[in-house]
Design a protein around this motif. Structure first.
Motif, PDB file in Angstrom:
ATOM      1  N   GLN A 149      20.563  -1.519   0.295  1.00 25.48           N
ATOM      2  CA  GLN A 149      20.591  -0.071   0.521  1.00 25.48           C
ATOM      3  C   GLN A 149      19.691   0.358   1.676  1.00 25.48           C
ATOM      4  O   GLN A 149      19.894   1.425   2.272  1.00 25.48           O
ATOM      5  N   ASN A 150      18.695  -0.462   2.004  1.00 21.09           N
ATOM      6  CA  ASN A 150      17.771  -0.118   3.084  1.00 21.09           C
ATOM      7  C   ASN A 150      18.219  -0.655   4.438  1.00 21.09           C
ATOM      8  O   ASN A 150      17.513  -0.479   5.428  1.00 21.09           O
ATOM      9  N   SER A 151      19.383  -1.285   4.468  1.00 24.02           N
ATOM     10  CA  SER A 151      19.875  -1.868   5.713  1.00 24.02           C
ATOM     11  C   SER A 151      20.197  -0.782   6.739  1.00 24.02           C
ATOM     12  O   SER A 151      20.654   0.312   6.401  1.00 24.02           O
ATOM     13  N   ARG A 152      19.987  -1.114   8.018  1.00 18.40           N
ATOM     14  CA  ARG A 152      20.342  -0.185   9.091  1.00 18.40           C
ATOM     15  C   ARG A 152      21.854  -0.010   9.198  1.00 18.40           C
ATOM     16  O   ARG A 152      22.330   0.907   9.861  1.00 18.40           O
ATOM     17  N   HIS A 153      22.610  -0.923   8.559  1.00 15.95           N
ATOM     18  CA  HIS A 153      24.073  -0.820   8.566  1.00 15.95           C
ATOM     19  C   HIS A 153      24.605   0.001   7.386  1.00 15.95           C
ATOM     20  O   HIS A 153      25.815   0.207   7.309  1.00 15.95           O
ATOM     21  N   ASN A 154      23.722   0.451   6.514  1.00 14.24           N
ATOM     22  CA  ASN A 154      24.175   1.231   5.359  1.00 14.24           C
ATOM     23  C   ASN A 154      24.308   2.700   5.767  1.00 14.24           C
ATOM     24  O   ASN A 154      23.492   3.557   5.419  1.00 14.24           O
ATOM     25  N   PHE A 155      25.373   2.992   6.504  1.00 19.11           N
ATOM     26  CA  PHE A 155      25.571   4.343   7.041  1.00 19.11           C
ATOM     27  C   PHE A 155      25.963   5.348   5.960  1.00 19.11           C
ATOM     28  O   PHE A 155      25.909   6.561   6.205  1.00 19.11           O
ATOM     29  N   PHE A 156      26.375   4.879   4.798  1.00 18.61           N
ATOM     30  CA  PHE A 156      26.719   5.798   3.715  1.00 18.61           C
ATOM     31  C   PHE A 156      25.543   6.709   3.388  1.00 18.61           C
ATOM     32  O   PHE A 156      25.726   7.899   3.082  1.00 18.61           O
ATOM     33  N   THR A 157      24.344   6.161   3.457  1.00 19.37           N
ATOM     34  CA  THR A 157      23.151   6.940   3.112  1.00 19.37           C
ATOM     35  C   THR A 157      22.982   8.142   4.032  1.00 19.37           C
ATOM     36  O   THR A 157      22.633   9.240   3.587  1.00 19.37           O
ATOM     37  N   ASN A 158      23.253   7.962   5.322  1.00 19.06           N
ATOM     38  CA  ASN A 158      22.975   9.022   6.293  1.00 19.06           C
ATOM     39  C   ASN A 158      24.171   9.908   6.627  1.00 19.06           C
ATOM     40  O   ASN A 158      23.997  11.053   7.050  1.00 19.06           O
ATOM     41  N   TYR A 159      25.383   9.405   6.438  1.00 21.19           N
ATOM     42  CA  TYR A 159      26.551  10.138   6.923  1.00 21.19           C
ATOM     43  C   TYR A 159      27.465  10.676   5.822  1.00 21.19           C
ATOM     44  O   TYR A 159      28.386  11.435   6.122  1.00 21.19           O
TER      45      TYR A 159
END
Length: 666
Positions: A149-159
């Motif tokens: 969940q802390n990955s820079r590729h986990n764009f679900f968190t931000n978008y």
């Protein structure tokens, strides 16, 4: 003696088949429910008022892509703008695969920020989150190549709309009148999330199961609560490590009406209406994908009765008959049939881009009755349920808007509990355990490929030891192939590799490479190790099954044919010259299978990189194995066929060999 053993085998096979068939029928049966009432035996009186009514939407598998089909983006914007304005849902459930996350060649997989920006911008520009409560959740495509969940590729968190506050499973509750409506989202994405294709089946770990149990307790603490579960994966594609399955979790929640999902995309159009009633006591409804079919779902809970209609984008008007409810979807374990029996009005929700001009309804072949407008999308017509107290009947609704668009919908209903059956394909897709099925077909094919080789080799030693009569082979196709495989099993340098390689696939590593981001992992049939985490095997078994059926099976038959050809060359001296046709029949099948395997190895390289390609017994090394065996059998020395000659090169079999050789030459 042979007949006796044969009969015993038939009886045992019939018993095993009967047990399997009984278990499958029991699993797929949905007849285990009896009508029940609530704790007080009461029901909500359904009249012509708008109280006790809520409607909402579901959309799934958007697959927003920066490489293909820009209409997915354009028409999704239309949905957020015009469809939401026309239907005015209280809630929108966006159940995963919001983005495509596939590379330009459609083989590799990674998260593309541009796709997530398209999703966020459309929701923001159309102000969808102001028109409705927008509840989104991840799908497996949204989790491709995401380590955690802390990955820079986990764009679900931000978008996404809910990602920052609710990165995984969560619940929202809406108070409307005296009722509380709970929406529980189930995030079953793998963590870490491998690249495709090993991200097809989801999993709930112990922490997620604990969280879901806490959400259930919170929902059950409030009376007059109706709960809608939603997620991306069907329950058939969700693993749980503990004793409680996802179906157990949903089923034990007494107020849970339904679980809605996506993921399977109607199986390529094979099952356009994928619905079932799970034995745990809840409906499971898979909605068609937005990606190719532009489908979405209108749902309503009207006086405790759940109704829905799957709609194709741009088709107007939209009609949803909430009373009397569709007979197929009446859940006696969660819904009270007395609500329909004692209702005073037929109730219809009608939506369109323009104002509604006419709504009318009829039952069976009766006259059309004009409906009265109540409020919002609700139209009603008085009726007398007592006239339809037995058997199945049909209610039909007709809607016309002021711009001349016309739509009609009909559905069966029953007031005496007469039920309808869900389609067998729907029940298989949603009620089976996908991981168990993949495992079963893999090991079944494994046994089918390996066991006959060892059995025939044992028979050969029994014949040469004098414990068994030499077989008499005719000239049938079956006899020819049995002889060919028999000869192959006597050649040690071919038998052991062709028999042990599929066994190796069941326990040994298939590949070592960068499976998630820059983390090296190991793929086995029984699971994947990456970043200190073990992901149990599920879709890996299906991948292995495809390897066995597209490579191992044809390769075994091809090598058996080559072994038989070489045997005849060495036994029939001087060997007869082969025709061009015979040479093509001998060599072309191998090069077809070899080329197909090279293609699969190339695709694997595109998906997982050079390291996984080089350290890949499943794909790359199997090519070396096939090439070596092919060369060895074509140039087999005479000493290697001595064992086969002990059985097959006899005076009684010479004529057969000559006849077969003659047929090949001709």
């Amino acid at each position: 003696m042979r007949i006796s053993k044969f009969r015993v085998g038939i009886v045992v096979s019939m018993i095993l088949f009967s047990i399997l068939f009984t278990n499958v029928v029991n699993l797929l049966s949905t007849d285990a429910f009896t009508p029940v009432k609530d704790a007080k035996g009461n029901y909500i009186k359904m009249t012509d008022t708008p109280e006790n009514l809520i409607w909402f939407l579901q959309i799934s598998d958007l697959h927003i892509s920066i490489f293909r089909d820009p209409l997915r983006i354009t028409e999704f914007k239309e949905f957020c703008q015009y469809t939401l304005n026309a239907i005015k849902p209280r809630v929108v459930l966006a159940s995963g695969d919001l983005t495509d996350a596939k590379t330009k060649d459609s083989i590799g997989s990674e998260q593309f920020e541009g796709e997530w920006k398209h999703y966020r911008d459309i929701v923001n520009e159309t102000r969808a989150f102001e028109k409705t409560l927008w509840l989104d959740i991840r799908g497996n495509h949204d989790n491709f190549n995401v380590i955690d969940q802390n990955s820079r590729h986990n764009f679900f968190t931000n978008y996404s709309v809910q990602g920052k506050e609710h990165p995984r499973s969560y619940m929202y509750q809406i108070k409307q009148g005296d009722n509380l409506y709970s929406f529980i989202g189930v995030d079953a994405c793998l963590e870490p999330g491998p690249r495709r294709p090993f991200n097809f089946v989801g999993m709930l770990d112990d922490l997620e199961v604990t969280e879901i149990n806490s959400l259930i307790k919170k929902a059950e603490a409030t009376p007059n609560n109706y709960t809608v579960w939603f997620g991306h994966f069907p329950t058939s594609c969700i693993l749980t490590p503990g004793p409680e399955s996802i179906r157990d979790l949903i089923g034990k929640h007494k107020q849970g009406l339904v679980y809605v999902c996506g993921h399977l995309h109607t199986l390529g159009g094979l099952i356009p209406k994928m619905y079932t009633l799970q034995k745990a006591g809840f409906l499971e409804l898979e909605v068609g994908d937005w990606k190719d079919n532009r489908m979405y779902r209108v749902m309503a809970i009207d006086h405790g009765l759940l109704s829905f209609s799957d709609v194709r984008h741009r088709e107007w008007p939209v009609i949803l008959i909430t009373n009397p409810k569709h007979a197929l979807f009446l859940n006696h374990a969660k819904e009270n049939l007395d609500t329909i029996r004692n209702s005073t009005h037929i109730r219809i929700l009608a939506f369109s881009l323009a104002d509604i001009d006419t709504v009318k309804v009829r039952i069976d072949s009766g006259p059309w009755v004009k409906c009265k407008y109540v409020n919002g999308p609700l139209y009603v017509a008085s009726w007398s349920p007592g006239f339809y107290s037995s058997g199945l009947h049909k209610v039909e609704a007709y809607v016309k808007d002021v711009e001349g668009r016309i739509k009609s919908e009909s559905q069966p209903f029953s007031l005496d509990g007469t039920s309808l059956a869900f389609g067998i394909l729907s029940r298989i897709a949603l009620m089976m355990d996908a991981s168990s099925m993949f495992k079963t077909v893999f090991f079944s094919m494994l046994v089918l490929l390996v066991a006959p080789l060892f059995v025939i080799r044992y028979l050969h030693y029994s014949v040469t030891a004098g414990n068994m009569v030499k077989p008499r082979m005719g000239r049938s196709c079956w006899s020819r192939w049995l002889r060919k495989i028999w000869i192959l099993t006597t050649i040690d340098r071919a038998f052991w590799p062709i028999a042990l390689y599929p066994l190796y696939l069941s326990f040994g590593p298939w590949s070592i490479g960068h499976l998630v981001e820059d983390h090296i992992g190991v793929i086995f049939a029984w699971g994947i190790f990456v970043n200190g985490t073990f992901l149990p095997g599920s879709f890996t078994y299906n991948y292995g099954f495809l390897q066995l059926i597209t490579f191992q099976l044809p390769l075994t038959l091809i090598l058996a044919n080559i072994a038989d050809h070489r045997f005849q060359e060495l036994m029939l001296k001087p060997a007869k010259k082969m025709s061009v046709k015979s040479k093509l029949c001998l060599h072309v099948p191998f090069f077809i299978v070899f080329s197909l395997q090279m293609t699969m190895a190339y695709l694997f390289w595109l998906a997982y990189g050079t390291l996984a390609f080089l350290l890949g017994p499943l794909r790359t090394w199997s090519l070396i194995l096939a090439g070596v065996l092919y060369y060895q059998l074509l140039n087999l020395p005479e000493r290697c066929i001595k064992k086969a000659a002990d059985v097959w090169h006899t005076s009684s079999n010479a004529n057969t060999l000559n006849a077969v050789a003659g047929e090949k030459v001709n």
